[in-house]
Scaffold this active site. Structure first.
Site, PDB file in Angstrom:
ATOM      1  CG  HIS A 584       7.454  19.819  83.017  1.00 56.40           C
ATOM      2  ND1 HIS A 584       7.432  19.176  81.813  1.00 56.40           N
ATOM      3  CD2 HIS A 584       8.623  20.524  83.045  1.00 56.40           C
ATOM      4  CE1 HIS A 584       8.543  19.449  81.138  1.00 56.40           C
ATOM      5  NE2 HIS A 584       9.267  20.284  81.865  1.00 56.40           N
ATOM      6  CE1 TYR A 600       5.934  10.711  86.668  1.00 57.72           C
ATOM      7  CE2 TYR A 600       5.885  12.064  88.660  1.00 57.72           C
ATOM      8  CZ  TYR A 600       6.202  10.872  88.021  1.00 57.72           C
ATOM      9  OH  TYR A 600       6.780   9.849  88.723  1.00 57.72           O
ATOM     10  CB  THR A 601       5.086  16.248  80.618  1.00 57.37           C
ATOM     11  OG1 THR A 601       6.364  16.729  81.033  1.00 57.37           O
ATOM     12  CG2 THR A 601       4.496  17.194  79.580  1.00 57.37           C
ATOM     13  CB  CYS A 779      12.830  15.184  77.535  1.00 60.30           C
ATOM     14  SG  CYS A 779      12.117  14.981  79.192  1.00 60.30           S
TER      15      CYS A 779
END
Length: 807
Positions: A584, A600-601, A779
Site C-alpha cells: 500500500h 491506500y492500494t 480485506c
C-alpha cells in the site's frame, strides 16, 4: 498568552477535551432540563437554542478565568511521574463569556425549593451528537447517542445551591469574546462556573437535571479528585470510598501565581555601553484564585523567603461582580535591579488572597488515580533561576533565566525527573510489569493492547472512535514490534498523547524491553536494506514525496478515480513507483490542527511494464452521515473528493505485511510461503489490494495460481471495478472464479447471483477447501472480516496466521 493581554484571544485559549469535538448546529441542538425524581421539577422541557436566547432570560457578559486543576502538572511530574497532559503553566486562560444564568432556566422549568435538611445536586452532561443538516430527514428526533468519550459521556455535578445563588454567576454560555462559541470551547452551549476548576465547566451541554444524589458517571467519580497519597491504585481497599466521596472532588479553583517575564531561556545583557549597572528589570506574571475571592497581595522573593518585595496588581476596567466577587485573574509586576536578579539563586513568587491564605513553599504531592498517577492542584511558589553566561560572539555577559520546566515537550527546565521514580516505574504511570507473552494474548477488537516506547496500552476503548478507524491500530495489537512506536510518533499530537496516556496499563518487563531493543535493531536494519533496494524509485519508506493530481474521474455517486503525477527523477525522467504487488501507499493530509494518514492500494501501475510516471487510486468516498463516526465520513476520501487538478498530496511507502512475488510465492509478515490456490474475501474498497494480486496473476500466462473471490457489497453500484473483474472471470474461468454477494439485487439488469450476506455455506460452496496449498486473504470492513469471514473460515478449518491473513 501573557503578551496577548488580560483578555485571552479565542485562538489562544487552552483546550482540554476528553473526546472528539462534536459537529453540532444551533438549529438542531436541544437542552434537556428535568429532575430525577420528576417531582423535584414541575415544568421539565427540552429548550431550543432560540428559546433560550429569545429574551426571556437576562443576558450577562463578563470575563472569567478558567484553569485546569492539572495546571503545572509538569513540575509535579519531576517529583513523581504523572499521566495526562503535561501542563507547564499555560493550562489557564481568561475570556469574555456571554450567557444566561442557569438559575433562571431552572426556575423557568419549575424547580421546587430544596428543603433545608437535604442536599441536591445540579447534573451537567455534554453530547457528541453529529448532525449534518443537509442530510437530515424531516422526522429526525434529537438524540445524543453517536460518538462519546473513551469512558462514556462526559458528565459531572455541582451543589445545586451554588448554581441557585445569583451572585455565583453560573452561566449557560453561548458567546466568547464577542462572538459565538468556538467548537473547541463548546459551541453552541457550554457551562461556565466562575471560580471552579475547568473539569466542572462542561462543553456542548445537552442535559441539565436536578437530583438528590451526586453524579455517578465515570468522569465525575474518577476525574478531578484529590485523594490521600497512600491510595496508589483503584485496587486499593479504600480507593472506591475516597473517589466516591464528594469531599475528594476538586470544585473551587486553587490560589495560584506564575512568573511570565523573564521568559524561559530569556537572556538579558547585564550591562550595555549606554546603561548603568544598576538598571532595573520588570518582573511580570499573573495570579488567580477560586470562589470569587480576590488576590490581596503578590510578593516576590530573591532570598528564599527571608524578605519579600511587594508587586503592583493590574486589573481590567471592571474587576468586581456583585461588589465582592472576582472571577478573573490579575496581572502583576515588580521592578527589580537586574544585578539583584543575576545574584539571586532563585526568584520566587507567591500570592495571598482575601482570606489571608497563601501558597505553600514547596510542592505537595497529591495523586489522582485511574489507571495511572495524575497530579492536581500544584500551587507552590513559582520559582525561576538565573545564571551568568557569555555571548560567544560579543563576549558580553548575559543573565540567562530558566523556568522550572520548559513548555510543551521541552525538557530544558531547571527541574529534572526523579531518577528513582523513572527506574521504578519505567518512566510511565503504572507499576504493572508485563511480558511479551501476556501482551500477545490481547490482539482482538474487543481486547487490544499495543506497545509504545516499552509501555503497554489497552486501546480497546479507542477503536470505536479513532479517526483512522480500528484498522489503523489492529495490525499492531498484541505485536512485539517497535514499528508501533515509529508509526505512532510520526502522526500523533498532544491530544492523541492524552488519550494514549489514559489507556496506560503497565510497562514491559526488563526481558521484554531487551527483546524490543533487538526488534529496534531489526527495524533499523530492515529500513536500511529497503532504502538501498529502492534507490532511484519515487516511493520511499521514511520520506514523504509530493504527488500532483492530474485527473479525476467519477465512477459512481461515491466512487472516484484519482490519477496523480509522480515527481520526476533527478535526471528529469518520469518517476518510477516500484510498488510490490500487495503493498500500500500512505497518503498524508495536513489539516490546520492535525495530520491524518491513511493507507491506500493503487490500482495502477501494478506491473513494471505499466510504469508511466503516474499513480492511480480508486477510492470510495464515505460522505458524512447522521450520527456517523467521528470524524464525519472519511477524512481522506472527502478531502480527495474536494481536490482540484494541480493540487498536491504527500505519499510514502511501501506499507503492508503481504507481498506477492509471483507464481504462487508470497512473503507474509517476513516469512516465505508457497500456495497454488488462493481464496479472496473482499468488501467495498477492500477490493483494491485483491485487484493488484488478481491482475498480477492473470497477466502472467506462466502463473498457474488459481483464485476464487467473494466480493461483498450492499448494492451493485457499490462494486468497485466490476467490468475489469468480470472481464477476467470471462476470459480465465479456469483460473479465476468470481462471486458477488449483494444485500440488494439491481433492479435495472439481470443478476445471476442470489442476494445475501457472506456466511459459512457460501464460503464452503465457492472457496477452495483447507489445504497446505490453499491461502485465504481478507480485506474489507471490520464487521465483515471479524464477524463473518474469520469465524466462518475457522469453522471450515482454516487457521489465522497459518492460511488466513489480512491485508
Amino acid at each position: 498568552m501573557f503578551d496577548a493581554g488580560m483578555i485571552t484571544p479565542t485562538k489562544l485559549h487552552y483546550v482540554r477535551s476528553h473526546g472528539p469535538v462534536p459537529q453540532l448546529t444551533w438549529e438542531r441542538h436541544r437542552l434537556s432540563v428535568f429532575a430525577d425524581p420528576p417531582e423535584l421539577m414541575t415544568n421539565a422541557k427540552d429548550w431550543t437554542m432560540d428559546e433560550l436566547m429569545a429574551g426571556t432570560f437576562r443576558n450577562y457578559e463578563f470575563p472569567v478565568t478558567i484553569a485546569c486543576d492539572g495546571n503545572r502538572r509538569k513540575e509535579m511530574s519531576m517529583i513523581k511521574q504523572a499521566g495526562g497532559i503535561g501542563f507547564s503553566t499555560a493550562g489557564v486562560s481568561n475570556c469574555l463569556w456571554r450567557g444566561i444564568h442557569v438559575r433562571d432556566v431552572l426556575l423557568a422549568s419549575g424547580l421546587q425549593d430544596q428543603p433545608d435538611s437535604e442536599r441536591w445536586w445540579l447534573h451537567i452532561e455534554g453530547t457528541f451528537f453529529l448532525p449534518f443538516p443537509h442530510r437530515l430527514p424531516d422526522d429526525l428526533t434529537y438524540h445524543s447517542g453517536a460518538d462519546e468519550c473513551s469512558e462514556g459521556r462526559y458528565a459531572t455535578s455541582i451543589p445545586l445551591m451554588h448554581a441557585m445563588d445569583a451572585t455565583n454567576d453560573v452561566l449557560l454560555a453561548f458567546g466568547q469574546n464577542g462572538r459565538v462559541l468556538h467548537p473547541d470551547h463548546g459551541y453552541p452551549l457550554r457551562c461556565i462556573i466562575p471560580g471552579y476548576v475547568g473539569g466542572r465547566q462542561v462543553k456542548w451541554v445537552h442535559k441539565l437535571w436536578v437530583a438528590n444524589i451526586p453524579n455517578m458517571s465515570h468522569y465525575h467519580i474518577w476525574d478531578n479528585r484529590v485523594v490521600p497519597s497512600f491510595i496508589t491504585s483503584k485496587e486499593h481497599p479504600l480507593a472506591s470510598a475516597f473517589f466516591h466521596s464528594e469531599n475528594s472532588a476538586c470544585m473551587d479553583q486553587i490560589l495560584q501565581s506564575v512568573i511570565c517575564r523573564p521568559r524561559h531561556n530569556e537572556r538579558v545583557p547585564l550591562t550595555t555601553g549606554n546603561e548603568s549597572a544598576d538598571r532595573v528589570y520588570k518582573v511580570e506574571g499573573f495570579a488567580y484564585n477560586g470562589s470569587g475571592t480576590p488576590i490581596n497581595r503578590v510578593e516576590l522573593t530573591l532570598d528564599g523567603g527571608k524578605t519579600w518585595k511587594y508587586c503592583f496588581k493590574h486589573y481590567w476596567d471592571k474587576p468586581l461582580r456583585h461588589g465582592e466577587k472576582h472571577w478573573g485573574w490579575i496581572f502583576w509586576s515588580c521592578e527589580v535591579p537586574l544585578q539583584d536578579l543575576s545574584n539571586a539563586a532563585e526568584i520566587a513568587v507567591r500570592a495571598c488572597d482575601g482570606h489571608m491564605q497563601t501558597q505553600p513553599e514547596h510542592i505537595a504531592w497529591y495523586v489522582f488515580t485511574r489507571t495511572e498517577f495524575r497530579h492536581l492542584l500544584t500551587n507552590a511558589w513559582y520559582r525561576i533561576r538565573s545564571h551568568i553566561v557569555t555571548d560567544p560572539n560579543t563576549k558580553q555577559s548575559l543573565v540567562h533565566f530558566v523556568h522550572p520546566v520548559g513548555p510543551g515537550k521541552d525538557d530544558d527546565g531547571w527541574m529534572k525527573p526523579n531518577p528513582e521514580d523513572a527506574e521504578q516505574s519505567g518512566g510511565g504511570g503504572s507499576d504493572r510489569v508485563l511480558s511479551l507473552e501476556e501482551v500477545a494474548k490481547h490482539d482482538k477488537r474487543d481486547d487490544a493492547w499495543i506497545i509504545i516506547d516499552n509501555k503497554v496500552y489497552d486501546v480497546t476503548s479507542v477503536l470505536g472512535w479513532h479517526p483512522g478507524g480500528a484498522e489503523a491500530i489492529m495490525p499492531y495489537a498484541g505485536k512485539a514490534t517497535v514499528d508501533t512506536t515509529s508509526q505512532y510518533k510520526g502522526i500523533h499530537d498532544n491530544y492523541a498523547n492524552l488519550k494514549r496516556d489514559e489507556c496506560l496499563i503497565g510497562v514491559l518487563s526488563p526481558e521484554a524491553a531487551e527483546e524490543m531493543e533487538k526488534d529496534a535493531q531489526r527495524a533499523a536494519e530492515d529500513l536500511a536494506k529497503l532504502k538501498e533496494e529502492r534507490k532511484g524509485l519515487v516511493l520511499q519508506p521514511d520520506t514523504f514525496v509530493r504527488a500532483t493530481l492530474v485527473e479525476r474521474k467519477e465512477v459512481s455517486h461515491d466512487t472516484r478515480i484519482y490519477i496523480f503525477q509522480l515527481p520526476k527523477s533527478e535526471t528529469g525522467e518520469k518517476g518510477v513507483l516500484g510498488l510490490p504487488v500487495g503493498q500500500h501507499v500512505m497518503l498524508s493530509i495536513h489539516f490546520e490542527d492535525q495530520g491524518v494518514l491513511r493507507a491506500y492500494t493503487p490500482i495502477y501501475p501494478v506491473l513494471p511494464e505499466e510504469e508511466n510516471g503516474t499513480i492511480t487510486f480508486c477510492v470510495k468516498t464515505y460522505f458524512p452521515t447522521v450520527g456517523g463516526p467521528y470524524p464525519p465520513g472519511g477524512l481522506i476520501s472527502n478531502y480527495l473528493d474536494c481536490m482540484k487538478e494541480g493540487e498536491e498530496i504527500d505519499i510514502r511507502g511501501p506499507m503492508g505485511e503481504i507481498i506477492y512475488k509471483g507464481k504462487g510465492c508470497f512473503v507474509i509478515e517476513g516469512k516465505d510461503y508457497k500456495f497454488d490456490r488462493v481464496n479472496l474475501v473482499a468488501g467495498g474498497s477492500g477490493l483494491t489490494p485483491h485487484w493488484q494480486f488478481i491482475h498480477a496473476v492473470l497477466s502472467d500466462k506462466d502463473d498457474k495460481t488459481r483464485i476464487s473471490m467473494i466480493d461483498c457489497n450492499k448494492t451493485f453500484e457499490d462494486i468497485l471495478m466490476h467490468d475489469e473483474l468480470q472481464k477476467y472471470a470471462d476470459e480465465c474461468p479456469d483460473r479465476f472464479k468470481l462471486w458477488h454477494a449483494l444485500s440488494k439485487a439491481p433492479e435495472d439488469r439481470e443478476w445471476p447471483y442470489p442476494t445475501g450476506h457472506l456466511d459459512v455455506d457460501l464460503m464452503k460452496k465457492q472457496f477452495y477447501p483447507p489445504d497446505d496449498n490453499v491461502l485465504t486473504l481478507l480485506c474489507g470492513p471490520g464487521g465483515l472480516i471479524e464477524k463473518a469471514a474469520i469465524p466462518g473460515l475457522e469453522e471450515i478449518g482454516f487457521k489465522k496466521g497459518k492460511n488466513i491473513f489480512g491485508y
